[in-house]
Design an enzyme around this catalytic site. Structure first.
Site, PDB file in Angstrom:
ATOM      1  CB  CYS A  54      -0.934   0.015   1.204  1.00 22.46           C
ATOM      2  SG  CYS A  54      -2.156  -1.326   1.178  1.00 22.46           S
ATOM      3  CB  THR A  55       3.926   2.191   1.874  1.00 17.63           C
ATOM      4  OG1 THR A  55       3.286   2.048   3.144  1.00 17.63           O
ATOM      5  CG2 THR A  55       4.887   3.366   1.914  1.00 17.63           C
TER       6      THR A  55
END
Length: 161
Positions: A54-55
């Protein structure tokens, strides 16, 4: 699991709380899909703030945001986390797109991307200026994501047609 909107169908309106990091301030407000009519919007659903994939995904979209905006598109990132976690995540990685909180997974259910016991599937939906769904990608495993370059190409294709 609910039925995901199909290509060419009108996407129902929704409203979610969210925030955007602007000039060092995390500005909170409600985000309503109907307010984006007239321009394309990318809805990027992601499982969790601070997780490795996600990052990488949101950092890549944030770095490409000017190019996406130049095509007339807005990008909203949506996950189940609350606003405090979103603010920490945005500040830690200088994320410039709005981060919306779908804590009860109401919108994720509306798009048919919930996973029992696991939250939601990593997914991207591209909604045209007229409010119709023009492209989507729903990941089954969630370990990869659609690149910002892919999004740019998809946005360019619908704005040229």
């Amino acid at each position: 699991m609910a039925r995901s909107p199909q290509l060419g169908e009108h996407v129902p309106d929704f409203s979610l709380p969210g925030g955007r990091l602007t000039d060092g301030h995390f500005l909170r407000r409600d985000y309503e899909l109907c307010s984006q009519r007239g321009r394309p919007i990318v809805l990027a659903f992601y499982p969790g703030d601070g997780t490795p994939v996600c990052t990488r995904q949101l950092c890549s979209y944030s770095h490409a945001l000017d190019g996406l905006n130049d095509l007339g598109a807005e990008v909203w990132a949506i996950s189940p986390q609350g606003m405090r976690r979103h603010e920490r995540f945005a500040r830690r990685h200088d994320l410039r797109m709005p981060l919306l909180s779908d804590a009860d997974l109401v919108v994720a259910r509306m798009f048919g991307i919930t996973r029992p016991g696991l939250g939601l599937r990593r997914s991207v939906f591209l909604i045209a200026a007229d409010g119709t769904l023009r492209w989507k990608h729903v990941s089954w495993m969630g370990v990869t994501f659609q690149s910002a370059q892919t999004l740019k190409g998809r946005i360019a294709a619908i704005t040229e047609s």
